[in-house]
Every structure is written in structure tokens, then in C-alpha cells.
Design a protein around this motif. Structure first.
Motif, PDB file in Angstrom:
ATOM      1  N   UNK A   8       0.809  -1.214   0.000  1.00 59.04           N
ATOM      2  CA  UNK A   8       0.000   0.000   0.000  1.00 59.04           C
ATOM      3  C   UNK A   8       0.846   1.269   0.000  1.00 59.04           C
ATOM      4  N   UNK A   9       1.984   1.290   0.670  1.00 58.22           N
ATOM      5  CA  UNK A   9       2.782   2.511   0.702  1.00 58.22           C
ATOM      6  C   UNK A   9       3.346   2.835  -0.683  1.00 58.22           C
ATOM      7  N   UNK A  10       3.727   1.819  -1.412  1.00 61.92           N
ATOM      8  CA  UNK A  10       4.186   2.030  -2.792  1.00 61.92           C
ATOM      9  C   UNK A  10       3.053   2.611  -3.637  1.00 61.92           C
ATOM     10  N   UNK A  53      -3.779   1.895 -11.983  1.00 66.29           N
ATOM     11  CA  UNK A  53      -2.630   2.638 -12.493  1.00 66.29           C
ATOM     12  C   UNK A  53      -2.237   2.167 -13.885  1.00 66.29           C
ATOM     13  N   UNK A  54      -2.506   0.899 -14.164  1.00 64.28           N
ATOM     14  CA  UNK A  54      -2.130   0.338 -15.451  1.00 64.28           C
ATOM     15  C   UNK A  54      -3.099   0.640 -16.567  1.00 64.28           C
ATOM     16  N   UNK A  55      -4.256   1.283 -16.202  1.00 67.14           N
ATOM     17  CA  UNK A  55      -5.255   1.563 -17.243  1.00 67.14           C
ATOM     18  C   UNK A  55      -4.756   2.629 -18.207  1.00 67.14           C
ATOM     19  N   UNK A  94     -13.894  -4.524  -4.836  1.00 71.30           N
ATOM     20  CA  UNK A  94     -12.571  -5.020  -5.197  1.00 71.30           C
ATOM     21  C   UNK A  94     -12.234  -6.242  -4.346  1.00 71.30           C
ATOM     22  N   UNK A  95     -10.973  -6.620  -4.300  1.00 69.98           N
ATOM     23  CA  UNK A  95     -10.558  -7.813  -3.583  1.00 69.98           C
ATOM     24  C   UNK A  95     -10.624  -7.668  -2.075  1.00 69.98           C
ATOM     25  N   UNK A  96     -10.459  -8.777  -1.411  1.00 74.81           N
ATOM     26  CA  UNK A  96     -10.530  -8.883   0.044  1.00 74.81           C
ATOM     27  C   UNK A  96      -9.277  -8.284   0.681  1.00 74.81           C
ATOM     28  N   UNK A  97      -9.439  -7.755   1.889  1.00 80.60           N
ATOM     29  CA  UNK A  97      -8.284  -7.228   2.615  1.00 80.60           C
ATOM     30  C   UNK A  97      -7.237  -8.305   2.841  1.00 80.60           C
ATOM     31  N   UNK A 154      -6.829  -3.671  -1.809  1.00 77.37           N
ATOM     32  CA  UNK A 154      -6.738  -2.262  -2.179  1.00 77.37           C
ATOM     33  C   UNK A 154      -5.521  -2.006  -3.056  1.00 77.37           C
ATOM     34  N   UNK A 155      -4.351  -2.508  -2.648  1.00 76.87           N
ATOM     35  CA  UNK A 155      -3.156  -2.244  -3.457  1.00 76.87           C
ATOM     36  C   UNK A 155      -3.248  -2.950  -4.808  1.00 76.87           C
ATOM     37  N   UNK A 156      -3.871  -4.127  -4.842  1.00 77.45           N
ATOM     38  CA  UNK A 156      -4.046  -4.813  -6.127  1.00 77.45           C
ATOM     39  C   UNK A 156      -4.942  -3.998  -7.056  1.00 77.45           C
ATOM     40  N   UNK A 157      -6.020  -3.423  -6.505  1.00 78.10           N
ATOM     41  CA  UNK A 157      -6.907  -2.574  -7.315  1.00 78.10           C
ATOM     42  C   UNK A 157      -6.176  -1.326  -7.793  1.00 78.10           C
ATOM     43  N   UNK A 158      -5.415  -0.685  -6.909  1.00 73.79           N
ATOM     44  CA  UNK A 158      -4.686   0.517  -7.295  1.00 73.79           C
ATOM     45  C   UNK A 158      -3.649   0.222  -8.378  1.00 73.79           C
TER      46      UNK A 158
END
Length: 257
Positions: A25-27, A255-257, A239-242, A247-251
């Protein structure tokens, strides 16, 4: 265009069962900042319940850290910028009602985090399981109480509490009610910051019943996969489970869109 993203913490970025922060998440926060987002934490935790969160997470340069469900704003150095406690008249009503109905209540704010009477061992265990800490026991003596929880699973008593405090901001759960002063909730906080900062785009991410309002008013409301159905229903995106660093997987995908 000014943009902001508000993150709930527990059950969203932080997997309480194993006390694990979303690994990447920090990244992803860094990428969000590069994309022009102001990043906020918006949690119901008190300032005394964040002490066991990872230090690198707490010291990240957020635009703001908003605790006790919107009642207190801290900077990234955890300096208090403002607090909105309940009115003393409302606290006295809570004290009288809980005494008359033999109910446990807890109050928190910048002055401390306390049970007003000795809780059952099961309550202490649950609190430590969630936050790795537990409120002390101290009767209220004029402390700034920004967030109050009263334990009752009786729908009639919950209704009576709502009627007792008609101006307060109240969230009802299956086993308790959470109380803040008028105009203090997660959704009110998001509205306030949108207006004051001039944000043209707001994203909110959460998992709990007290996140429903902010997901509904956001331009994009995001619920994690472990959220209750009512929270998912309020969101624009699930989105996905904690537990899977949802959250970081969704972000990363975003970002890749």
C-alpha cells in the motif's frame, strides 16, 4: 484538477485477524501522490488505538489523518489540528441512560480512551484482538469525548438512544451504537474537505457500516470484498478482500489503465 482519496483502515488496509498491513500500500500511495491525489486516512480508531500500526504507515506524509470517525484531524506528525467533542449535556444524558440500563460505554478523544466502568472479559478480549490495546477504566470527568460507544444488542434500547440524542451523529451496529456530535461522520468529513479544498474528484474506500455514507457521496465509492453486503450495495466498485491485499491490487490495476 484537485483530487482526494479517503481510506478506511481496519478491514480495508489493515487485516486485523493477523495484524497485517496491505503489503504494497505505501508504494501505491506514492503512485497516487504522483498522480495528484491528496491521501487521507479516515478511521474510527482513537489516537490511542493507532500506536501498534506500523510506524512507516503512520508517518507517511498524508494530507491528513482523521480519527474517531471524523471528530479529530491530525497531521502526518500526529499533531492535533482540531477536535469536535460531544456536548457535555449529551455526555450526561449518556451517563444517566447507561447507569439506568446497566450498559457499558466507552469514550475516546485527544484526552484519552476509556471505559466508564469495568467491562466484561469478552469485551476486553475483543478490543485487544482488534487493536492490540485496550481502554483503561475511568469515569468521565470532563474529558473531550469525541467518540462514544454504548454496548447493547437490544433494538429497542438502540432506538431509545437515538431518540435521547436527536442531534447527534449515530451509527447503529448489531451489538452497539457509535455516537459523535452533530455533523461529525465520515461522510460529513468528506463533504467538508471537498468544499474547503475544492476537490473535483473524490474516491472513498471502506468496508464497514460507518463507511456507507462516504461511499454513497463519493465520485467513486469502493468497497473491499470482505465488506458487508450493505456496504457493497452502497459502492460503485467492489474489489478484492483485505486478506488478499485487495486495495493495493486494485490501485495497481487502476494505475495500469
Amino acid at each position: 484538477m484537485k483530487k482526494a482519496i479517503f481510506f478506511d483502515v481496519d478491514g480495508t488496509l489493515y487485516f486485523n485477524k493477523f495484524h497485517r498491513l496491505d503489503a504494497d500500500i505505501l508504494e501505491q500511495f506514492d503512485y497516487l501522490k504522483e498522480d495528484g491525489f491528496d491521501i487521507y486516512l479516515l478511521s474510527s480508531r482513537s489516537p490511542f488505538e493507532i500506536v501498534h500500526l506500523p510506524q512507516e504507515f503512520l508517518s507517511y506524509p498524508y494530507a491528513g489523518m482523521i480519527l474517531d470517525g471524523g471528530a479529530e484531524l491530525y497531521d502526518h506528525n500526529q499533531n492535533l489540528l482540531y477536535a469536535s467533542p460531544l456536548e457535555e449535556d449529551d455526555i450526561h444524558k449518556i451517563i444517566d441512560y447507561c447507569q439506568n440500563n446497566n450498559l457499558l460505554w466507552r469514550y475516546s478523544g485527544p484526552d484519552g480512551n476509556y471505559f466508564n466502568s469495568t467491562p466484561a472479559d469478552s469485551v476486553r478480549y475483543h478490543w485487544r484482538k482488534l487493536y492490540m490495546t485496550c481502554p483503561l477504566v475511568k469515569k468521565w470527568e470532563g474529558d473531550r469525548a469525541c467518540n462514544v460507544i454504548i454496548w447493547t444488542n437490544d433494538p429497542q434500547k438502540q432506538k431509545e438512544i437515538v431518540e435521547l440524542l436527536p442531534e447527534a451523529s449515530i451509527v447503529r451496529y448489531s451489538d452497539c451504537v457509535e455516537i459523535r456530535t452533530k455533523g461529525i461522520s465520515k461522510e460529513d468529513t468528506v463533504k467538508q474537505f471537498r468544499k474547503e479544498k475544492g476537490y473535483r474528484k473524490v474516491i472513498c474506500v471502506g468496508d464497514g457500516m460507518n463507511d456507507v455514507g462516504m461511499l454513497e457521496i463519493a465520485d467513486v465509492g469502493v468497497a473491499v470484498g470482505n465488506a458487508k453486503q450493505a456496504v457493497k450495495d452502497a459502492a460503485d466498485l467492489v474489489i478484492g478482500d483485505v486478506s488478499d491485499n485487495g486495495v493495493s491490487a486494485w490501485l495497481e490495476t487502476r494505475r495500469g489503465r
